[in-house]
Design an enzyme around this catalytic site. Structure first.
Site, PDB file in Angstrom:
ATOM      1  N   GLU A  57       0.821  -1.205   0.000  1.00  0.00           N
ATOM      2  CA  GLU A  57       0.000   0.000   0.000  1.00  0.00           C
ATOM      3  C   GLU A  57       0.856   1.256   0.000  1.00  0.00           C
ATOM      4  OE1 GLU A  57      -2.356  -0.607   3.484  1.00  0.00           O
ATOM      5  OE2 GLU A  57      -0.745  -0.087   4.874  1.00  0.00           O
ATOM      6  N   HIS A  75       3.831  -1.065  10.865  1.00  0.00           N
ATOM      7  CA  HIS A  75       3.439   0.321  10.636  1.00  0.00           C
ATOM      8  C   HIS A  75       2.164   0.659  11.400  1.00  0.00           C
ATOM      9  CE1 HIS A  75       1.177  -1.981   7.576  1.00  0.00           C
ATOM     10  NE2 HIS A  75       0.228  -1.089   7.774  1.00  0.00           N
ATOM     11  N   ARG A  78      -2.595  -7.613  13.336  1.00  0.00           N
ATOM     12  CA  ARG A  78      -2.496  -6.618  14.402  1.00  0.00           C
ATOM     13  C   ARG A  78      -1.621  -7.194  15.506  1.00  0.00           C
ATOM     14  NH1 ARG A  78      -7.656  -6.510  15.969  1.00  0.00           N
ATOM     15  NH2 ARG A  78      -8.267  -5.112  14.282  1.00  0.00           N
TER      16      ARG A  78
END
Length: 322
Positions: A120, A178, A198
């Site tokens: 991304e 990130h 996560r």
């Protein structure tokens, strides 16, 4: 069917960390005060975009792909991805810090989830004073050191923080740990995937009082533990021409900072074109029609277009192709 510039109804997502900038800055029609994401273009199962303008209004993006294939996507795109739309486009508002996370690469995502990986990029549209991102580690880290930091609640000490301002751009490849920091509004361009691992969530609880699920073990084989300074995108900002930002195997993104009309010959592009408006506004025209685009809106230009005309005296656009 003559495929004109297509706009889609935003798919709005409430998030624990969401805020009000999608409403206040991007003029989205929202009542909630915790809306974190506006999905602009999506064929993710259960969240498929629906056309908002013209004769095709009410049709889903997936229906259009199934019917028009090459005309909409481009022959080379169909050869690579079939009838799957390969890009997911979002605007994200982080009132609070997002969880610390990462995404698996294509191979791991295919093996575990029958999904694409998730490469991304982020374009910063607005940032409160002092806002930052977490991108990667601040040193080379060994797996055991990482595991100990997770167990001891000291992971934040190993992470790299980046101050941000409007116009900053970041490329987040798979495996890179990130998080988007509080106060940041950004445009996100990514592979079509909703697979996220996560690893830390600041011990927050959801509206039901539960801690959100962590994916600690799954993340271990997906993380890039090395320190790399490969994420900040330095790009030219020349007026009234296309400025390359990112060119990767999954998407290509250019910045258009316009103070006058721009006409592009795109008949040999063999790809759809996405325009995200991050400032100002414009009229967008191809061979078959026109539409307006304002800050916080997105338009899809079908691959069958031979000409793309942007009529404006002030617009900043992100131009995305395959």
């Amino acid at each position: 069917m003559n495929l004109y510039p297509l706009k889609f109804e935003p798919i709005l997502k409430e998030r624990l960390w969401g805020g009000t900038k999608l409403k206040e800055v991007l003029n989205k029609s929202i009542e909630s005060d915790i809306t974190g994401e506006s999905w602009e273009l999506s064929t993710v199962t259960g969240d498929v975009s629906v056309v908002a303008n013209g004769d095709l209004k009410g049709n889903s993006l997936q229906d259009l792909i199934n019917e028009y294939e090459d005309l909409l996507l481009g022959e080379s795109v169909v050869q690579r991805f079939g009838r799957e739309f390969p890009i997911l486009i979002k605007f994200i508002d982080a009132k609070q810090d997002l969880s610390i996370q990462l995404h698996p690469n294509d191979q791991l995502a295919k093996e575990r989830h029958d999904s694409f990986g998730k490469t991304e990029m982020w374009y910063i549209m607005d940032a409160d004073p002092g806002s930052n991102l977490i991108v990667g580690f601040n040193k080379d880290v060994k797996k055991e050191e990482y595991k100990e930091s997770v167990e001891n609640d000291t992971l934040l000490d190993l992470l790299n923080y980046e101050a941000v301002e409007e116009g900053d751009t970041f490329f987040i490849n798979t495996g890179k740990i990130h998080a988007i920091g509080a106060g940041v509004l950004l445009a996100e361009i990514q592979q079509t995937s909703d697979v996220t691992y996560r690893v830390f969530d600041f011990n927050r609880k959801d509206k039901n009082g539960n801690l959100r699920e962590l994916h600690t073990d799954m993340a271990l084989e997906a993380i890039d533990y090395s320190k790399k300074d490969d994420f900040k995108v330095n790009y030219e900002r020349k007026i009234n021409q296309s400025n390359q930002m990112v060119d990767c195997p999954y998407f290509k993104t250019n910045a258009l900072h316009l103070t006058e009309n721009l006409i592009q010959d795109i008949k040999t592009r063999d790809s759809f074109t996405i325009l995200m408006c991050v400032k100002g506004g414009a009229n967008i025209a191809n061979d078959y029609g026109t539409c307006e685009i304002e800050k916080g809106e997105t338009v899809l230009i079908p691959a069958s277009s031979s000409t793309l005309e942007i009529i404006t005296n002030s617009a900043h656009l992100l131009e995305v192709t395959i």
